[in-house]
Design a protein around this motif. Sequence first.
Motif, PDB file in Angstrom:
ATOM      1  N   LEU A  56      -5.638 161.897  74.611  1.00  0.00           N
ATOM      2  CA  LEU A  56      -4.973 160.865  74.613  1.00  0.00           C
ATOM      3  C   LEU A  56      -5.091 159.943  75.751  1.00  0.00           C
ATOM      4  N   MET A  57      -4.867 160.722  77.097  1.00  0.00           N
ATOM      5  CA  MET A  57      -5.073 159.815  78.287  1.00  0.00           C
ATOM      6  C   MET A  57      -6.298 159.306  78.438  1.00  0.00           C
ATOM      7  N   SER A  58      -7.305 159.627  78.051  1.00  0.00           N
ATOM      8  CA  SER A  58      -8.610 159.231  77.946  1.00  0.00           C
ATOM      9  C   SER A  58      -8.797 158.042  76.848  1.00  0.00           C
ATOM     10  N   THR A  59      -7.955 157.781  75.913  1.00  0.00           N
ATOM     11  CA  THR A  59      -8.224 156.779  75.009  1.00  0.00           C
ATOM     12  C   THR A  59      -7.232 155.625  75.123  1.00  0.00           C
ATOM     13  N   ASP A  60      -7.657 154.366  74.803  1.00  0.00           N
ATOM     14  CA  ASP A  60      -6.929 153.166  74.941  1.00  0.00           C
ATOM     15  C   ASP A  60      -5.762 153.056  73.574  1.00  0.00           C
ATOM     16  N   ARG A  61      -4.754 152.963  74.010  1.00  0.00           N
ATOM     17  CA  ARG A  61      -3.626 152.677  72.763  1.00  0.00           C
ATOM     18  C   ARG A  61      -3.653 151.368  72.093  1.00  0.00           C
ATOM     19  N   GLN A  62      -3.321 151.517  70.995  1.00  0.00           N
ATOM     20  CA  GLN A  62      -3.017 150.095  70.392  1.00  0.00           C
ATOM     21  C   GLN A  62      -1.730 149.671  70.697  1.00  0.00           C
ATOM     22  N   GLU A  63      -1.477 148.202  70.474  1.00  0.00           N
ATOM     23  CA  GLU A  63      -0.039 147.838  70.821  1.00  0.00           C
ATOM     24  C   GLU A  63       0.993 148.259  69.775  1.00  0.00           C
ATOM     25  N   GLY A  64       1.920 148.837  70.320  1.00  0.00           N
ATOM     26  CA  GLY A  64       3.132 149.383  69.733  1.00  0.00           C
ATOM     27  C   GLY A  64       2.960 150.778  69.510  1.00  0.00           C
ATOM     28  N   GLN A  65       1.942 151.590  69.986  1.00  0.00           N
ATOM     29  CA  GLN A  65       1.703 152.971  70.136  1.00  0.00           C
ATOM     30  C   GLN A  65       2.191 153.494  71.324  1.00  0.00           C
ATOM     31  N   THR A  66       3.049 154.532  71.291  1.00  0.00           N
ATOM     32  CA  THR A  66       3.475 155.425  72.304  1.00  0.00           C
ATOM     33  C   THR A  66       2.800 156.730  72.462  1.00  0.00           C
ATOM     34  N   VAL A  67       2.848 157.022  73.767  1.00  0.00           N
ATOM     35  CA  VAL A  67       2.168 158.433  73.851  1.00  0.00           C
ATOM     36  C   VAL A  67       2.755 159.629  73.243  1.00  0.00           C
ATOM     37  N   TRP A  68       4.178 159.394  73.066  1.00  0.00           N
ATOM     38  CA  TRP A  68       4.656 160.791  72.369  1.00  0.00           C
ATOM     39  C   TRP A  68       4.290 160.502  70.808  1.00  0.00           C
ATOM     40  N   GLY A  69       4.395 159.282  70.210  1.00  0.00           N
ATOM     41  CA  GLY A  69       3.982 159.053  68.841  1.00  0.00           C
ATOM     42  C   GLY A  69       2.732 159.536  68.540  1.00  0.00           C
ATOM     43  N   LEU A  70       1.686 159.057  69.270  1.00  0.00           N
ATOM     44  CA  LEU A  70       0.546 159.670  69.278  1.00  0.00           C
ATOM     45  C   LEU A  70       0.420 160.970  69.222  1.00  0.00           C
ATOM     46  N   PHE A  71       0.864 161.729  70.323  1.00  0.00           N
ATOM     47  CA  PHE A  71       0.780 163.219  70.621  1.00  0.00           C
ATOM     48  C   PHE A  71       1.356 163.796  69.448  1.00  0.00           C
ATOM     49  N   ARG A  72       2.633 163.452  69.105  1.00  0.00           N
ATOM     50  CA  ARG A  72       3.259 164.263  67.832  1.00  0.00           C
ATOM     51  C   ARG A  72       2.573 164.350  66.494  1.00  0.00           C
ATOM     52  N   GLN A  73       1.817 162.933  66.307  1.00  0.00           N
ATOM     53  CA  GLN A  73       1.082 163.063  65.012  1.00  0.00           C
ATOM     54  C   GLN A  73      -0.119 163.803  65.066  1.00  0.00           C
ATOM     55  N   GLN A  74      -0.824 163.658  66.073  1.00  0.00           N
ATOM     56  CA  GLN A  74      -2.011 164.453  66.192  1.00  0.00           C
ATOM     57  C   GLN A  74      -1.943 165.622  66.507  1.00  0.00           C
ATOM     58  N   PHE A  75      -0.896 166.383  67.268  1.00  0.00           N
ATOM     59  CA  PHE A  75      -0.603 167.627  67.164  1.00  0.00           C
ATOM     60  C   PHE A  75      -0.396 168.273  65.763  1.00  0.00           C
TER      61      PHE A  75
END
Length: 861
Positions: A148-167
């Motif tokens: 996650l920290m090596s990938t650009d996030r899209q507008e409106g995406q949060t680290v927690w939101g992405l981490f939660r879903q991907q986990f």
Amino acid sequence: MDSLDSLRHLIANHPLIDNHAHNLLSRDVATDYDSYPLESITSEAHGRALENARFTLPLLRATNQLAELYGSPCAEWSDVLAAHSRWVEQDYEGLIKRSLEGTHALLLDDLLSDDDVESYDWHDSFTASATKRIVRIEAVAASLLVELMSTDRQEGQTVWGLFRQQFLDKLEHAMDDPAVVGFKSVVCYRTGLDVDPHTPDEDLLTASLHRTLDLGTRKSGYRIEEKPLNDWLVQQTLKLITWRKRAGIVKPLQFHTGLGDNDISLLRANPAYLQPLIVQYPDADIVLLHSAYPYTREAGYLASVYPNVYLDLGEVFPMVSRQAQEKILQESLEITPTNRLLWSTDGHFHPETFWLANKQFRQALEKVFIDYVQHGDYTVSQAKAAAADILFNNSNRLYKLQLTAQYNAESTEQSLAVVGQKGAVASDALDAFLQANPKMEYIWMQWVDYTATVRVRMFPLQEFIRIARNQRRIGIAMAALSMLQNDVVIPEGSTTGQFYMQPDFSSLHLNGSMVTPAALSATVMTFWKTEDGQSLEGCPRGTLQNIVEKLHKQHNINILCGFEVEVVFLKSEKERTTCDPATTIHSWSQMTTQTRRMVPILEEITQTLVSMGIKLQQFHAESSAGQFEFVLPPLAPLAAVDTLIATRQVISAVADRHGLRATLHPRPYPDGAGTASHTHISINPPTKEDIFLAGMLDHFRSIVAFTLSQDASYERVRSGIWAGSEWVAWGFQNREAPIRKINPGHWEIKSMDGLANPYFAVAALLAGGYLGLEANAPLTVKECGVDASTLSESQRSELGITTQIPKSLDESLIALENDKALQNLLGPGFVRNYTLVKRAESASLSAMSEAERRLWVVERY
């Protein structure tokens, strides 16, 4: 006659399942003692503290015992180092084979280290059965953070939101991976076992995640040691385990407890801290690893009072002294049921860790059990049964491994088989089921014949217990293999002889209350056996299982299957004149005034399935009037087909209760869309997907003799009705191709319907893929993005599409008779009998008028 010598022999020689271990080092680093000190085989210490290990009783004992493994004297530790180096340089694989002798299967937590170790499946060549994976959830989470920290996030995406879903996605993927049989948490090392059973709010988790990120980098990685986040990982894993268990997918969560290195908080390593969590998730199976030493009694207590808790006896062998090992084993037996004790080595890096652990455990088990027998606590037979359970049977049942271990006693050959086979093991499986369902009254034994008719024998519980204990056999007339739906035996059939039904306890499930409302009952599917107990050629479940095993053993490919159950609800017999649909104002995925009235019935079906442990993924209206679809989860092939049969029975029973008729007829009325049983097949790994696909395509005309098994089935072999059209082709997300590719190694087979015997149909599809792998078949048919029937002959030729799907049952049977490779794989005798039955069935139906024939099929399917 049972004797102490027979007990000693069993303990010394019975195959074992190692329910928790780690990967071995590659040869290149196996003598890198700076990075992987050999002293670690008996100590959890690190650095300077490890230097003191040479003065401990466990290491001195190991030094003396390893002389047997190496075949050379070991008076000093330097002798051990020299012998280890010599074996690694000259015959590393030979050292591993000696160290794993007697190990039937390994369950590896293969995320201990990504570097310098061999892959989990590399270990397969040293054990009787394939290695399985245990997924460490904290390692999954840590690797996700780096991504996650090596990938650009899209507008409106949060680290927690992405981490939660991907986990959660990763957990789901592991749940669906047949190579994964369980999960593991090392929360004990991070924040202790006092895991909060309740999920914290999102703000607290977000802050916890950001603190974790602040303490690491993409290069160094991220160590998850924030209590809210650590607890959340465990909670989510247990929630998913609970939910998927209701669908028949059982994958336990292992917890590191007790003994560890100096990174652990010894006080918070007490498994007693887990009690609130165990109570919160009573349907999730939990394994307390490493004997919970020094908290063995606390762990044993939890395993004795909570039916979802198991105690693993690993790691203390060879980490503590001989007397301590015997005491730990005695403490574990004080109140812990022996069907809740598991064996593991916690072997890692060096082969010696496996050898020492297994040798010392067998020594301790013999000493303790013989003492119990001599004092009258156990009879010899009770001690032997307990030892076999601990070494093999308990792990086999818990992790749904479905393995068979052969153990030869000194005087007589015994088969200590998997759940669903002979003797005490089958009895134990049934006992566990009955303990969970104490009001059980009847057991149904079912099989599916060559006409796809589901047949059943029903037994009062006590009589079925005799069958389970091998005190009675259930013989079925051999004529059943040549019987039509109306019980007429074809002229070529024999009325002499019989075969025997053997219950497969892995298929045992409750009948829904809508299926049998009078009394609590259950169904078990069966294998067919000969007079002398051998597998009968042509057994539907045996045929499928044989192909699945060949793919795994010979090509290291695991299979998942899933089904879309399409069904048409017709009006009650009093209301309909021919085949009148229950809804006519009806369209695909739409809620109309009429389909809305069907929702309570659909929900009743879903709720009944949930009560049976079957979890639907979705249900919705399909295109044809009165047509609905129920999507089942992916499972191992045999379990997937068992689930399909059970689901169809529930749908039919609930429809009957509401005065409707549910039918699987491929086209119950000519102007409607086709009704199929779309089949999803996934291979893992997908690296040979083109070869597998080529095999299915090469044999497709023969395969449809099983997937489209009646003349009525070919009413769907038409262009323009989303039924796979008319040509043998494939395409990515092409619903007008008989094989729709969805993902790498994942296809949907559209040329299959509810008139097929699904065991044979899936077996034939997988057999096609297997033959492709055996022949290393090239994929000559190119991807087709349209309905191949709309292309010109030259356009099809450019794509390699040259073969039509048969337009009749007779045409597909002729193709099958000419396909010697498929016949030989499935069983030539079976194929010959199958074609005779299908031709006789076709002749019988052809004698009817079209209207009579349609109603005849509707009433039976």
